[in-house]
Design an enzyme around this catalytic site. Structure first.
Site, PDB file in Angstrom:
ATOM      1  N   LEU A   1      45.890  52.801  21.655  1.00  0.00           N
ATOM      2  CA  LEU A   1      47.063  52.388  20.891  1.00  0.00           C
ATOM      3  C   LEU A   1      46.828  52.479  19.382  1.00  0.00           C
ATOM      4  O   LEU A   1      45.861  51.931  18.858  1.00  0.00           O
ATOM      5  CB  LEU A   1      47.434  50.950  21.273  1.00  0.00           C
ATOM      6  CG  LEU A   1      48.677  50.368  20.580  1.00  0.00           C
ATOM      7  CD1 LEU A   1      49.926  51.155  20.962  1.00  0.00           C
ATOM      8  CD2 LEU A   1      48.834  48.892  20.927  1.00  0.00           C
ATOM      9  N   ASP A   2      47.736  53.185  18.693  1.00  0.00           N
ATOM     10  CA  ASP A   2      47.739  53.298  17.228  1.00  0.00           C
ATOM     11  C   ASP A   2      46.425  53.827  16.671  1.00  0.00           C
ATOM     12  O   ASP A   2      46.038  53.486  15.543  1.00  0.00           O
ATOM     13  CB  ASP A   2      48.063  51.944  16.582  1.00  0.00           C
ATOM     14  CG  ASP A   2      49.481  51.489  16.895  1.00  0.00           C
ATOM     15  OD1 ASP A   2      50.361  52.355  17.032  1.00  0.00           O
ATOM     16  OD2 ASP A   2      49.704  50.272  17.017  1.00  0.00           O
ATOM     17  N   ALA A   3      45.732  54.650  17.440  1.00  0.00           N
ATOM     18  CA  ALA A   3      44.433  55.165  16.991  1.00  0.00           C
ATOM     19  C   ALA A   3      44.390  56.688  16.983  1.00  0.00           C
ATOM     20  O   ALA A   3      43.318  57.269  16.855  1.00  0.00           O
ATOM     21  CB  ALA A   3      43.317  54.617  17.878  1.00  0.00           C
TER      22      ALA A   3
END
Length: 283
Positions: free
Chosen positions: A226-228
């Site tokens: 997530l969000d990486a």
């Protein structure tokens, strides 16, 4: 002007630029833009050329066949695209309208060179705005207790509309790992730059309590983590103790719109090269 966009990544060595330039010159290719980057950390070389299509004696498929031997010689990861063949972009949203409205306006006014075959949302509030633009709107609710049917329908719609790219314009659901793998480096997301410092609900309220001096946004590709994913674009705006939470929310939405539209434009124009979890962006 119609151009062919040649994008290359390969292990760095002597002679890459000369070989590519000689190939283009042999066929009278008129280069209108050229960008190069040698990454000393990874040992890789990155290149993007725009060539006037009307200067070449062949079409895109013949270009690919003629260039293939050079690509093999230098172990290139490469692609070439035609600027006249617009990418198909499926937009996804929830309830917040600012990012979706901004992209629709830029598309409607001709600022974004793409096709938008549909919008998919897990709420129905934005339907009238989307349909005013003449774009089909699909409401796909997500059951918190069983999200699989909804994401199966999302996958079906994305395939049915032959999407080249999916943009999460403040779509407030986490895509499942299978979907991230299926559309790897084709899904673009936006989030506020407080992550991971201020996770969860009401991030601007959390930031206000901490007295932050900068707020911003990050545009990135979606991965299973997530969000990486690889970052395409970022920006910030300075704030002070004089700014209320409402001011921060307003400024945050402004920077989110700008970062998402720039990131999408870079992607549409084949300016983003991904290597490992990093990007080279020839903006």
């Amino acid at each position: 002007m119609r151009t062919f966009r040649l994008v290359i990544a390969c292990p760095d060595r002597v002679g890459i630029v000369a070989k590519v330039s000689n190939f283009l010159a042999t066929y009278n290719g008129w280069i209108t833009e050229a960008s190069h980057h040698s990454d000393t950390h990874s040992g890789w070389f990155f290149m993007r050329h725009e060539i006037r299509a009307d200067s070449l004696p062949f079409d895109l498929e013949e270009f690919r066949r003629a260039f293939a031997p050079i690509a093999r010689e230098f172990s290139m990861e490469w692609r070439v695209s035609d600027s006249s063949q617009l990418k198909r972009v499926v937009l996804m949203a929830s309830r917040e309208s600012h990012c979706l409205a901004d992209l629709l306006h830029r598309w409607h006014s001709g600022e974004l060179a793409c096709e938008i075959p549909c919008v998919i949302a897990n709420h129905d509030e934005l339907r009238s705005m989307v349909e005013w633009h003449g774009i089909p709107y699909y409401h796909v609710p997500v059951d918190p207790q069983n999200k699989e049917p909804a994401f199966a329908e999302v996958s079906r719609l994305v395939r049915e509309h032959a999407a080249d790219t999916v943009v999460l314009a403040r779509y407030m659901q986490i895509l499942p790992p299978q979907l991230c793998r299926e559309f790897a480096m084709q899904v673009i997301n936006i989030h506020h730059s407080f992550l991971p410092s201020f996770v969860g609900a009401r991030p601007y309220h959390q930031a206000s309590l901490r007295g932050v001096k900068l707020i911003g946004a990050t545009c990135h590709y979606v991965t299973e983590e997530l969000d990486a994913g690889p970052i395409i674009e970022q920006d910030v705006v300075r704030i002070s103790h004089r700014d209320s939470v409402e001011d921060m929310v307003r400024l945050g939405k402004d920077v989110e719109k700008m970062v998402l539209s720039r990131g999408l434009r870079y992607h549409l124009e084949d300016r983003v090269l991904v290597h490992d979890n990093r990007t080279v962006v020839f903006a």
